[in-house]
Design a protein around this motif. Structure first.
Motif, PDB file in Angstrom:
ATOM      1  N   LEU A  69      12.302   8.304  -3.296  1.00 45.63           N
ATOM      2  CA  LEU A  69      12.470   6.994  -2.675  1.00 45.63           C
ATOM      3  C   LEU A  69      13.245   6.018  -3.556  1.00 45.63           C
ATOM      4  N   ASN A  70      13.922   6.543  -4.570  1.00 48.97           N
ATOM      5  CA  ASN A  70      14.725   5.712  -5.480  1.00 48.97           C
ATOM      6  C   ASN A  70      13.905   4.562  -6.079  1.00 48.97           C
ATOM      7  N   PRO A  71      12.826   4.876  -6.784  1.00 50.10           N
ATOM      8  CA  PRO A  71      11.943   3.819  -7.293  1.00 50.10           C
ATOM      9  C   PRO A  71      12.562   3.068  -8.468  1.00 50.10           C
ATOM     10  N   ASP A  72      12.025   1.873  -8.713  1.00 50.92           N
ATOM     11  CA  ASP A  72      12.387   1.107  -9.898  1.00 50.92           C
ATOM     12  C   ASP A  72      11.474   1.440 -11.077  1.00 50.92           C
ATOM     13  N   VAL A  73      10.208   1.778 -10.765  1.00 49.97           N
ATOM     14  CA  VAL A  73       9.216   2.088 -11.790  1.00 49.97           C
ATOM     15  C   VAL A  73       8.558   3.420 -11.466  1.00 49.97           C
TER      16      VAL A  73
END
Length: 333
Positions: free
Chosen positions: A169-173
């Motif tokens: 989901l293309n996370p930031d963290v």
């Protein structure tokens, strides 16, 4: 955009325990920051609150008090599509690559599972398959692995699938909860190098939970040391390893193995058991096991002591080990 991606301020979390007079205090005023593209190492003994903090940041637990702000927004106020969007930005890699993957699902189905909840993440079956194979390639697995099942992979390969699923989901963290503790040493190095390469390529941030100090030193930009629900020392990795100011951190560092036997620090042996989080000590949580404890440690919660030359390095202690002659100064309450 602010460099501070995640801001946690004075977060507290407790749980009721059957037949216990008091509640179990898992988090007691936790404060920390996570910058964009940074790795924060979270260390401490079992039961200190690391996993509870991770669950809180994943919104699997709601804090009793305090604030959590992600990119300036309190995620606990979100609802509907905004909440779903937040969940896509914070993902987790679990400790056990054997238990965290469903043995009845193929690698492709495991990686694509987050897209079932997040509608619209993929356009159609062809797009799904292309993205699955792209993620497999990203984590160092061949496209032929897509149709295999977890029991057909080694432990390291399973963890790579878990990492691919976290990135879907293309996370930031990404919160890494002991991600290499169940792997052989040689495989650990491969997975750690993979995580580092992914961070450089995708500009993601990690919260890396581990008992292994050598692993934390290798991967983390900053280290936060937890004890009985509190962060008792926090600072840049090399600063914390080179000059631990809290007695508990110093004891942890003294137990860490070193390749140079002559350079080994004197081992600090702690006496007594870790107090129960249901009935923690007053004042400083560590005082019942600390050789530097005085009366003030029992009556007053310590304020952080900081190094004026490195203000980002602080220790929650009345008697920091390097206070004398180091320039460390207690912060006024």
């Amino acid at each position: 955009m602010s460099e501070k991606l995640l801001e946690v301020r004075d977060v507290r979390k407790s749980f009721s325990v059957p037949h216990a007079k008091n509640r179990l205090c898992a988090l007691d005023g936790v404060t920390l920051d996570l910058d964009r593209g940074e790795t924060l190492g979270l260390v401490g003994e079992s039961g200190c609150g690391k996993s509870t903090l991770a669950r809180t940041l994943m919104m699997l637990e709601r804090p009793d008090s305090g604030t959590v702000r992600f990119d300036g927004v309190d995620p606990f106020t979100l609802k509907g599509s905004a909440l779903l969007q937040f969940r896509s930005r914070v993902q987790m890699v679990f400790q056990d690559p054997y238990a965290s993957l469903n043995a009845r699902m193929s690698a492709a189905d495991l990686i694509a599972e987050p897209w079932r909840s997040h509608k619209g993440a993929v356009k159609n079956r062809k797009d799904r398959d292309l993205r699955v194979r792209g993620l497999l390639d990203l984590v160092g697995l061949s496209a032929s692995a897509a149709d295999k099942y977890p029991q057909q992979f080694s432990g390291g390969q399973r963890q790579r699938i878990g990492i691919a699923r976290a990135l879907a989901l293309n996370p930031d963290v990404v919160i890494c909860d002991e991600p290499v503790s169940a792997l052989d040493l040689s495989v650990q190095a491969q997975v750690l190098n993979l995580l580092n390469d992914l961070q450089q390529q995708l500009k993601i941030s990690y919260i890396f939970i581990s008992h292994d100090l050598s692993v934390v030193r290798h991967v983390a930009d900053r280290v936060a040391v937890m004890y009985l629900g509190r962060i008792i020392e926090n600072g840049p990795t090399e600063a914390v390893f080179a000059r631990s100011d809290h007695p508990y951190t110093a004891a942890l560092m003294s137990a860490a193995p070193t390749l140079d036997g002559a350079a080994r620090k004197q081992r600090i042996l702690l006496e007594g058991e870790v107090p129960s989080p249901i009935d923690p000590p007053s004042g400083c949580r560590f005082r019942t096991r600390c050789w530097k404890a005085t009366e003030v440690c029992a009556t007053t919660t310590p304020a952080p002591s900081v190094d004026p030359q490195h203000p980002e390095h602080s220790a929650l202690c009345h008697h920091p080990l390097l206070l004398e002659g180091s320039g460390l100064e207690p912060v006024p309450a």
